[in-house]
Design an enzyme around this catalytic site. Structure first.
Site, short mmCIF file in Angstrom:
data_model
loop_
_atom_site.label_atom_id
_atom_site.label_comp_id
_atom_site.label_asym_id
_atom_site.label_seq_id
_atom_site.Cartn_x
_atom_site.Cartn_y
_atom_site.Cartn_z
N GLU A 292 42.51 30.60 40.30
CA GLU A 292 41.23 30.57 40.84
C GLU A 292 40.28 30.37 39.63
O GLU A 292 40.22 31.08 38.75
CB GLU A 292 40.71 31.86 41.42
N GLY A 425 39.00 40.51 35.72
CA GLY A 425 39.13 42.15 36.13
C GLY A 425 40.55 42.14 36.80
O GLY A 425 41.42 43.13 36.53
N ALA A 426 40.54 41.17 37.95
CA ALA A 426 41.76 41.14 38.75
C ALA A 426 41.55 39.95 39.39
O ALA A 426 40.55 39.17 39.53
CB ALA A 426 41.76 42.44 39.65
N MET A 427 42.81 39.55 40.21
CA MET A 427 42.95 38.43 41.18
C MET A 427 43.53 38.65 42.46
O MET A 427 44.71 39.36 42.22
CB MET A 427 43.42 37.23 40.26
N GLU A 428 43.29 38.43 43.49
CA GLU A 428 43.55 38.62 44.69
C GLU A 428 44.63 37.89 45.31
O GLU A 428 44.70 37.68 46.67
CB GLU A 428 42.47 38.76 45.79
N HIS A 460 38.35 46.33 45.94
CA HIS A 460 37.71 44.88 46.07
C HIS A 460 38.88 43.94 46.18
O HIS A 460 38.80 43.02 47.33
CB HIS A 460 37.09 44.54 44.76
N GLU A 461 39.86 43.89 45.39
CA GLU A 461 41.03 42.99 45.55
C GLU A 461 41.85 43.34 46.89
O GLU A 461 42.18 42.12 47.60
CB GLU A 461 41.86 42.90 44.53
N HIS A 464 39.82 41.39 49.74
CA HIS A 464 40.16 39.95 49.70
C HIS A 464 41.24 39.61 50.61
O HIS A 464 41.47 38.66 51.00
CB HIS A 464 40.33 39.52 48.32
N GLU A 483 33.22 36.77 47.95
CA GLU A 483 33.08 37.90 46.89
C GLU A 483 32.01 38.67 47.29
O GLU A 483 32.08 39.95 46.90
CB GLU A 483 32.56 37.14 45.54
#
Length: 1015
Positions: A292, A425-428, A460-461, A464, A483
């Protein structure tokens, strides 16, 4: 994606417009009004008549989807306009001459002489015109090559010199991928990989070309319908294409196969190599993905836009010492010989390319079954014992989301993977969520605040998986649908599932930060057109995340919790597996309201225009009049003064104020009147995304009420009053003396939110003064902060504290106290550090105090060296990060220079930590100018590590410039970024930085006298 692509723009063909970047029906781009998105040299500027400009405007995305005769007819028309231009120039030239009347008469020549003379002149003119108009190459040895100049004006040239058959940054909609078969073989020794992809696609409109994305790949061979084809590549737009001799028929399925090789990326996107040092001192390597927003094309040729959803089957070849993971469960492993194995994964659900993911690494895991889903948390073997908190957390949140959305998580497995060298921070990624280790792993001595961070990122992730994965925005202009929703659900779910984490204060704080960002003229609407990769990257900011979450909170408070949830469920079920835009969400929410509410009419005022409203309260006798306007910190440079919002305005009064049942609400569209009470407080609990100016009389009444009884308002409202009055002071609507009057009540304040908000605002002013080296005024500001907060600072415990809210307050107070050199704080910090060091680091320091204690220790040579050794050998990531911040807080210039360089080259400090290092260095007067010089000197290296427009680069720009408040620094910043041109000068964050410096200068000019007088 949790926030913690640069194309170098090549000169475009002169008459090519990037219309195809627009959604579906493209907006018309008028060259007379729109400035180009690429630099134009003066030599390139040519006059074009209106007819030419109109013809160029007609070449939109839908026009370009037609076949070649449409292109050629447009080209012929365009060529006609060029002829018109030539004729008009000749006419202009002719009209520039005037006939001169002779002063004396002369004899008339004979008819014969006149005929001969005219004939000679005609011959001369004909020869001259022939020589002038015939191309010079006519007289050369090789002669002239035939060209179609009008077509060349439309099409760019591919890397092999042929014309590339597409003219837009967005892909044509004539074909749509259905399924990908991907095989990859990473070589973690050579840092390369080989791959093959077979793309099945359906034709939606008859066409004789296929255009897709690819970046920096060596294409070995390619076939279309099993026949060899030639691949054309246009590198500036990262596109490849094939042209076929026969038109592809609508509704038919075709297969394109490409075999290729490439290097593993070293810029933290695409398929990139990561490394770490294990506890035995050995460097370990792995490969991971971050696609992303626009980097799937770096791993395999694909249709790399969110709307091109397809299914995927992925096969990965690996060495025996590694495992491989992807979105779906593994089906089988096949030995290939020579120590190699091929892992094949199940066919995926339909998803966008940016959600595809794979990891090749040596990892260990813990697992449990949750609601028929196998949930696993992976980490490097040394850190397996730090995965248990994440596993328990994701299990509880997964069950909550399944119930809340009334849609069960659709995959049979869910992996959470800690990547040692990870930028975001992170990726979904669907079914394979990747994390920075510090946002996933929790050690035995981690504090509740550390757990709050990890829980927030997981929440959060995981949100998503529904918002973003199941239902995806159509294009990046509506990124906030992904987001903003994930951010809102992050806070809402934690409040429901983990109330002990006190997440409401954190949510309030990020709303204040979003207001500060959105008050700048350089801000942007939530839903805004984006064209280039740099503009897409810049959408990942606090507007898309925190403002998006804030307006959803406001909408929920307006519609009711029950109605809002019904609308969300309706939205997810209706558009499951599809792509959406903002209007689809508003329609779903409108359908469940009773009485019917036109949600779109109200919410479009919050999404399609930037900024937010200021509500001004004017009292006249017993009447209260309300007005609204666009709040901009620097109103002199505001671009639009006509914006109005539909504000769900809430208020309480002196009659009833400290209960949700007291809240009054009405929709405020223009101006209105209320009957006057003793005082009014608008925006109850700060659920609305707006600020309020109560006027001198109104502020005085509220200040008196707070002095009499601090609990007359909820703590969120008290924090909002502090936030609002500082913003109004910064925009010169309220005097700074009035700000100081409000802060007097703080001597009776005990709640975290208002105290930390006041401390944050005062610290900002202190740092501005500190960077101006006005030592006497800095001393006075320090004394003032100690006057307001000193007793509270000295009363804080240095022992373990279980309350997250109290930890947050203690951490903020003691960090400020020690930074300003308060003896009680520095003495206590040194005491704890000595105990920790002499016990061989077994004597525990409370996690929320660790950064403060270590930062005090880092000011000595011995302490700094101890911390450097600790940083190198610690396997606890929260401890490691706080140690790094302490190292960067040093006042020793040599150490500052070293730590900046070390973080850039990534050998001893991982490069993803560079933005944090720079931010910490800039907090201190000894380091901020060194950091700014470092950024200027290493800009090209920085943009190789972090793409133009990316969140890390935004952070670096603001950290190094936001504390400047002199004209000299303003000129230097403008000069430096202006010199970058296509290397970053057009970034929105650059405009934000310049605007911020100007605001700082204005505030100082207005308030220095007040500071001298009242501090």
């Amino acid at each position: 994606e949790f926030p913690f692509m640069f194309f170098k723009r090549a000169p475009l063909p002169r008459n090519m417009i990037e219309n195809s970047m627009f959604e579906e029906e493209p907006d018309v781009v008028d060259l007379a009004k729109e400035s180009p998105s690429y630099p134009i040299d003066s030599d390139d500027v040519v006059y074009e008549p209106r007819s030419s400009r109109l013809l160029v405007r007609g070449l939109g995305e839908n026009d370009l989807d037609e076949e070649e005769e449409d292109y050629e007819s447009s080209a012929r028309l365009l060529g006609m306009s060029f002829m018109n231009r030539s004729s008009s120039q000749r006419s202009a030239a002719a009209s520039s001459y005037t006939r001169q009347q002779p002063s004396n008469s002369c004899s008339v020549p004979s008819a014969k002489k006149m005929v001969v003379g005219i004939l000679v002149l005609v011959i001369i003119a004909f020869v001259a015109m022939f020589i002038y108009f015939v191309p010079r190459c006519t007289f050369s040895k090789d002669g002239c090559q035939k060209t179609n100049s009008s077509i060349e004006q439309l099409y760019p040239k591919a890397s092999n010199g042929e014309l590339f058959p597409w003219t837009g940054l967005r892909l044509p909609a004539s074909v749509h991928p259905v399924h990908y078969e991907i095989s990859l073989q990473p070589n973690l020794t050579a840092m390369t990989f080989q791959g093959s992809v077979a793309i099945s696609m359906v034709v939606l409109q008859e066409t004789n070309k296929i255009v897709l994305h690819s970046y920096d790949m060596k294409i070995i061979n390619s076939t279309f319908q099993d026949e060899k084809v030639n691949i054309l590549e246009y590198k500036p737009w990262q596109q490849i294409a094939i042209k076929v001799s026969k038109e592809l028929k609508k509704g038919e399925i075709y297969v394109l196969k490409i075999h290729y090789s490439a290097n593993l990326s070293n810029s933290y996107d695409g398929l990139y190599n990561s490394s770490y040092i294990d506890t035995n001192g050995k460097r370990r390597v792995l490969a991971a993905t971050q696609f992303e927003p626009l980097a799937a094309r770096k791993a395999f040729p694909c249709f790399d836009e969110p709307a091109f959803k397809a299914s995927f089957v992925i096969k990965i070849t690996r060495e025996a010492e590694y495992i491989s993971l992807s979105n779906m469960p593994k089906v089988k492993t096949t030995p290939l010989g020579d120590g190699l194995f091929e892992d094949e994964f199940e066919k995926s659900v339909n998803m966008s390319t940016y959600l595809v993911a794979f990891v090749v690494a040596n990892l260990s895991s813990v697992s449990k079954n949750v609601s028929n889903t196998l949930v696993s948390v992976y980490a490097v073997p040394d850190k397996k014992d730090q995965t248990h908190y994440a596993l328990e957390t994701v299990a509880k949140l997964l069950e909550f989301y399944n119930r809340f959305f009334e849609i069960t998580y659709p995959l049979s497995k869910l992996d959470l993977v800690g990547i040692p060298d990870f930028l975001a921070g992170a990726m979904e990624n669907w079914g394979l969520i990747t994390f920075r280790e510090t946002t996933l792993l929790i050690g035995d001595h981690s504090s509740p605040i550390d757990k709050q961070l990890v829980t927030s990122v997981i929440a959060h992730e995981l949100a998503h998986q529904w918002f973003g994965n199941l239902v995806t925005m159509r294009w990046w202009n509506d990124l906030w649908l992904n987001e903003g929703f994930a951010t809102y659900m992050q806070y809402m779910s934690i409040e429901e599932v983990f109330p002990e984490l006190d997440i409401d204060n954190e949510f309030l704080s990020v709303r204040f930060k979003a207001l500060a960002k959105d008050a700048l003229n350089s801000s942007h609407p939530l839903s805004t057109k984006v064209y280039t990769p740099e503009e897409v990257a810049e959408m990942f900011d606090s507007v898309s995340y925190e403002k998006g979450a804030s307006i959803l909170l406001m909408l929920k408070a307006t519609l009711s919790k029950v109605a809002f949830r019904k609308g969300v469920i309706e939205y997810l079920k209706r558009y499951r597996g599809l792509n959406t835009q903002s209007e689809d969400l508003w329609m779903s929410l409108s359908q469940v309201t009773n009485p019917h509410t036109d949600v779109a009419e109200m919410m479009n005022t919050w999404t399609v225009q930037k900024g937010f409203p200021l509500v001004t309260v004017n009292r006249t006798g017993i009447q209260v009049n309300l007005m609204q306007e666009h709040f901009v910190l620097n109103a002199d440079n505001a671009t639009d003064h006509s914006n109005l919002w539909h504000i769900p305005l809430t208020y309480v009064s002196d009659i009833c104020n400290n209960s949700s049942s007291c809240k009054q609400v009405f929709l405020f569209k223009d101006k209105t009147g209320l009957r006057c009470m003793k005082w009014l407080k608008f925006n109850y609990r700060s659920d609305g995304f707006y600020i309020v100016d109560y006027g001198e009389q109104g502020w005085r009444a509220l200040i008196i009420a707070l002095k009499e009884n601090v609990n007359v308002l909820p703590h969120e409202d008290r924090a909002a009053l502090i936030n609002n009055i500082f913003a109004l002071s910064r925009s010169d609507r309220v005097s700074f003396r009035q700000v100081l009057n409000l802060l007097v009540y703080l001597k009776n304040e005990t709640e975290t939110a208002p105290l930390t908000e006041a401390l944050t605002q005062l610290n900002h002013i202190f740092m501005l003064l500190d960077k101006r080296s006005d030592l006497l005024l800095v001393s006075r500001m320090t004394t003032y902060i100690f006057t307001v907060f000193g007793d509270l600072m000295d009363s804080q415990s240095w022992e373990e504290e279980s309350s997250v809210s109290k930890q947050a307050l203690r951490s903020a107070l003691l960090e400020t106290a020690c930074h300003l050199g308060r003896p009680n704080c520095t003495n206590q910090a040194n005491r704890l550090f000595v105990q920790w060091r002499t016990s061989n680091k077994t004597e525990h320091i409370p996690g929320d105090l660790l950064k403060t204690v270590l930062s005090v220790a880092a000011q000595t040579e011995k302490g700094w060296q101890v911390l450097l050794d600790t940083y190198k050998h610690s396997i606890y990531d929260s401890e490691k990060r706080k140690t790094l911040q302490a190292l960067a807080s040093t006042q020793d210039v040599r150490k500052i220079v070293w730590i900046l360089k070390a973080a850039l080259d990534g050998s001893e400090i991982q490069t993803p930590e560079l933005p944090l290092v720079i931010s910490t260095v800039c907090r201190h007067s000894a380091g901020y100018l060194h950091a700014w010089d470092f950024v200027k000197e290493n800009w090209d290296k920085l943009t190789q590590k972090f793409s133009i427009g990316s969140f890390p680069l935004q952070s670096i720009i603001m950290s190094t410039t936001s504390q400047f408040s002199t004209k000299t620094h303003l000129d230097e910043v403008e000069r430096f970024f202006g010199s970058l041109k296509e290397r970053g000068s057009k970034m929105r964050s650059v405009q934000e930085a310049i605007e911020t410096i100007k605001l700082n200068i204005q505030w100082m000019d207005r308030n220095l006298v007040t500071l001298w007088k009242w501090l």
